[in-house]
Structure formats: C-alpha cells, structure tokens
Design an enzyme around this catalytic site. Structure first.
Site, PDB file in Angstrom:
ATOM      1  N   ASP A  82      46.311  44.221  47.474  1.00 48.28           N
ATOM      2  CA  ASP A  82      45.324  43.263  46.914  1.00 48.28           C
ATOM      3  C   ASP A  82      44.296  44.092  46.415  1.00 48.28           C
ATOM      4  O   ASP A  82      43.462  44.913  46.868  1.00 48.28           O
ATOM      5  CB  ASP A  82      44.708  42.681  48.040  1.00 48.28           C
ATOM      6  CG  ASP A  82      43.842  41.440  47.411  1.00 48.28           C
ATOM      7  OD1 ASP A  82      43.389  41.500  46.111  1.00 48.28           O
ATOM      8  OD2 ASP A  82      43.768  40.192  47.914  1.00 48.28           O
ATOM      9  N   ASP A  93      41.328  39.530  40.189  1.00 50.34           N
ATOM     10  CA  ASP A  93      41.872  39.772  41.479  1.00 50.34           C
ATOM     11  C   ASP A  93      43.210  39.498  41.627  1.00 50.34           C
ATOM     12  O   ASP A  93      43.683  38.272  41.361  1.00 50.34           O
ATOM     13  CB  ASP A  93      40.670  38.925  42.231  1.00 50.34           C
ATOM     14  CG  ASP A  93      41.086  39.122  43.682  1.00 50.34           C
ATOM     15  OD1 ASP A  93      41.754  39.732  44.273  1.00 50.34           O
ATOM     16  OD2 ASP A  93      40.339  38.049  44.331  1.00 50.34           O
ATOM     17  N   HIS A 153      39.258  31.291  45.198  1.00 57.44           N
ATOM     18  CA  HIS A 153      37.823  31.286  45.052  1.00 57.44           C
ATOM     19  C   HIS A 153      37.420  31.439  43.578  1.00 57.44           C
ATOM     20  O   HIS A 153      38.185  31.935  42.958  1.00 57.44           O
ATOM     21  CB  HIS A 153      37.024  32.339  45.928  1.00 57.44           C
ATOM     22  CG  HIS A 153      37.783  33.674  45.681  1.00 57.44           C
ATOM     23  ND1 HIS A 153      37.466  34.479  44.593  1.00 57.44           N
ATOM     24  CD2 HIS A 153      38.884  34.358  46.414  1.00 57.44           C
ATOM     25  CE1 HIS A 153      38.314  35.536  44.667  1.00 57.44           C
ATOM     26  NE2 HIS A 153      39.188  35.426  45.480  1.00 57.44           N
ATOM     27  N   HIS A 161      33.435  36.242  45.704  1.00 62.91           N
ATOM     28  CA  HIS A 161      33.315  34.558  46.203  1.00 62.91           C
ATOM     29  C   HIS A 161      32.144  33.889  45.930  1.00 62.91           C
ATOM     30  O   HIS A 161      31.078  34.171  46.298  1.00 62.91           O
ATOM     31  CB  HIS A 161      33.715  34.739  47.830  1.00 62.91           C
ATOM     32  CG  HIS A 161      34.903  35.207  48.197  1.00 62.91           C
ATOM     33  ND1 HIS A 161      34.988  36.556  48.519  1.00 62.91           N
ATOM     34  CD2 HIS A 161      36.021  34.584  48.237  1.00 62.91           C
ATOM     35  CE1 HIS A 161      36.334  36.809  49.027  1.00 62.91           C
ATOM     36  NE2 HIS A 161      37.013  35.664  48.579  1.00 62.91           N
ATOM     37  N   GLU A 186      45.335  32.065  45.636  1.00 60.61           N
ATOM     38  CA  GLU A 186      46.068  33.153  46.406  1.00 60.61           C
ATOM     39  C   GLU A 186      46.811  32.549  47.760  1.00 60.61           C
ATOM     40  O   GLU A 186      46.003  32.644  48.875  1.00 60.61           O
ATOM     41  CB  GLU A 186      45.349  34.424  46.733  1.00 60.61           C
ATOM     42  CG  GLU A 186      43.961  33.961  47.460  1.00 60.61           C
ATOM     43  CD  GLU A 186      42.920  35.100  47.848  1.00 60.61           C
ATOM     44  OE1 GLU A 186      43.577  36.276  48.275  1.00 60.61           O
ATOM     45  OE2 GLU A 186      41.506  35.376  47.289  1.00 60.61           O
ATOM     46  N   GLU A 281      48.839  36.713  44.481  1.00 61.54           N
ATOM     47  CA  GLU A 281      47.406  36.282  43.948  1.00 61.54           C
ATOM     48  C   GLU A 281      47.465  36.494  42.104  1.00 61.54           C
ATOM     49  O   GLU A 281      47.740  37.489  41.783  1.00 61.54           O
ATOM     50  CB  GLU A 281      46.128  36.944  44.392  1.00 61.54           C
ATOM     51  CG  GLU A 281      44.902  36.645  44.101  1.00 61.54           C
ATOM     52  CD  GLU A 281      43.711  37.296  45.040  1.00 61.54           C
ATOM     53  OE1 GLU A 281      43.959  38.197  45.489  1.00 61.54           O
ATOM     54  OE2 GLU A 281      42.637  36.485  44.674  1.00 61.54           O
TER      55      GLU A 281
HETATM   56 MN    MN Z   1      42.585  39.457  46.104  1.00 62.93          MN
HETATM   57 MN    MN Z   2      40.799  36.776  46.232  1.00 65.06          MN
END
Ligand code: MN
Ligand code: MN
Length: 296
Positions: A82, A93, A153, A161, A186, A281
């Site tokens: 990630d 992200d 998020h 976040h 995600e 994600e």
């Molecule tokens: Mn991530």
């Molecule tokens: Mn994330």
C-alpha cells in the site's frame, strides 16, 4: 482542491504500483521492498505520503519496515503493498496484493473486482453506503468475507483520513459523495473462515504528529520540529528518522513524544481469526463528468 497535483500524484502512484505488481518480491526483505518502492516514488518527483505498508497474510494493514527489518517474503505469503504519493500535500493512495500461491488468487481477484465494481458506480450524489453495498455483494458472491471494520476515506491536503468513511459493507445512513472531493476506496477481502474484522496488533511502526506543543525536553522538541519540517502531519517511520538520527536516541525520544501525546503510534491491524487478507485500492474524485480515478 488542487486537481493538477492530485493527478500528478496519481500518475506516479499508478506507475510505481504497476512496477510492484510485476516484480517478484519473494526472497526480499520487507526493508528492501519499502526502501525500493519509496525510491521509485522519489525518482519520479513525488514525495511519500506515508511509509510504504507491506502487510503479510493475516496482517491487513499498517506494517512498515523497522530500520534493517530482517523479515523475508516467502513463496506462500499473501503480500499487500500500500503506497501513498503526495505533491504539495495532495495525496494518491493505492494498493496492490501479490502472491505466488495460486490458492490465494481468488482473494486477490475478488478485491480487484469489488474495487472495480465500486469505481463504476461513482458519481456525485452516490451514497457511500451504496458503495459499501456493492463491495460487500461482490465479495460475498465469491464466497469470501469483507473486513467490516476497515474502510476507505476522504482525503484533504496533508490529511489521509479526512473524516468521511467509504465502508466495505452496507450500513445505515452515511453521507453522499461530494463534487471535487478526493476519496480512497479500499476493499479488504478475507476467507469464509475469517471473523471479517481486524484487531490492533502489538507492533507499532507507523507514527504521526498529533500536536506541535513543546515537551520541555530540548532534544525531544528538536525531534518534534524535525518531524514537522520533514513530514508535516503525515505518517512516518522510524527508518525515515534514522537517516539523520542515531537509532537508539531516536527510539528513546520518539517514546517520549508518544508518552507526551505529541506523536501517535499506529498498531498493525490483524484479522481476528488470523486468516489471510487481500486488498485493492484506488483514489478517486467525483466530478461533473462522473469520476476521475487518479490511480487508474
Ligand atoms: Mn492505502
Ligand atoms: Mn487508504
């Protein structure tokens, strides 16, 4: 909202993620993987929005390498990588799961399918709970379970976040997706035998600044300022600090900052029945055209 920077960050994150997908990580240490992925981000002109997470098997998220971490990836491991890229604080992200064990391919495929089904329904005004519904439905159709207490998020400048959650299951209420706001989606997929929840593990190797309030200890305050200048309020790893600080000293001061609540430590997240977890994600921005997936 700085669309241009979101797009730039997304392009870099996508390139690096696809590089990771093709590379064989078996036999490498988690340390090598983290450093390697972070260097690929920097080479392309991006900054790391957080330490690369390399979470193996029942660890769903939030593991990053310790300084010189000796853990080696095995042939049978299910590995979630990630990564986050930021340009002027605007974040992309994204995550990919890799595995050499064909038996676990179903989990990976299902996470990818759930994410792609979610992306195809995104437009302004869609309810986050309906995104959760499609993710849950896709996962259950394949005989697997979503992780109910992990979610996507909203994102804001220098904030990963930012207050809104994109659930991985259907739930009552929730909000509707807003125009020109960045979100990450995600899905986390685990087996039928799993509990479908994560718990906090003992290990904590990702940190972030909580406040810039001085501690009255000169050395700890110096580290506090160093963290603010280098990472702003974004997450960091100890191995990022030990480039400039002696490791033992850095550990000691970091501990003090955590005790004073100036720094927060994030525990690893472990599936409650220790079942393997896969993740996919993307970062996306709903707009009048429908949606821009910045990490596609
Ligand atoms: Mn991530
Ligand atoms: Mn994330």
């Amino acid at each position: 909202m700085q669309l241009e920077d979101y797009i730039k960050a997304g392009k870099i994150a996508t390139e690096v993620r696809e590089l990771v997908r093709k590379r064989n990580c078996v036999g490498k240490t988690i340390y090598e993987i983290c450093e390697d992925v972070e260097n690929e981000i920097k080479k392309r002109g991006g900054k790391c929005a957080f330490p690369v997470n390399v979470s193996v098997n029942e660890i769903a998220a939030h593991y990053t390498a310790e300084p010189n971490d000796p853990i080696i990836i095995l042939d049978s491991d299910l590995v979630k990588i990630d990564l986050g890229v930021q340009i002027n604080g605007y974040i992309a992200d994204t995550a990919v799961t890799i595995c050499n064990d064909g038996q676990l391919n179903g989990l990976i495929q299902t996470a990818e399918e759930a994410l792609s089904n979610a992306m195809s329904m995104i437009k302004i005004g869609v309810k986050a709970s309906d995104v959760g519904r499609i993710i849950e439905k896709t996962i259950k159709q394949h005989g697997f379970k979503p992780i109910a207490n992990l979610s996507g998020h909203s994102l804001e400048q220098y904030t990963i976040h930012a207050g809104r959650s994109i659930p991985n299951i259907w739930s009552i209420g929730g909000f509707t997706l807003a125009e020109n706001t960045a979100y990450a989606c995600e899905p986390f997929v685990t087996t039928e035998k799993a509990g479908g929840f994560v718990r906090n593990g003992k290990i904590k190797n990702i940190f972030a600044l909580n406040s810039r309030k001085k501690t009255k200890n000169d050395e700890a305050d110096k580290l506090l300022e160093y963290i603010w200048e280098k990472f702003n309020m974004l997450p960091f790893a100890l191995r990022w600090i030990t480039k400039d600080w002696e490791e033992k000293k850095a550990r000691e001061l970091l501990e003090q900052l955590i005790n004073k609540k100036s720094v927060q430590a994030y525990p690893i997240l472990v599936e409650i029945n220790e079942q393997p977890v896969a993740q996919a994600e993307h970062t996306f921005i709903p707009n009048e055209l429908g949606v821009t997936v910045t990490t596609l």
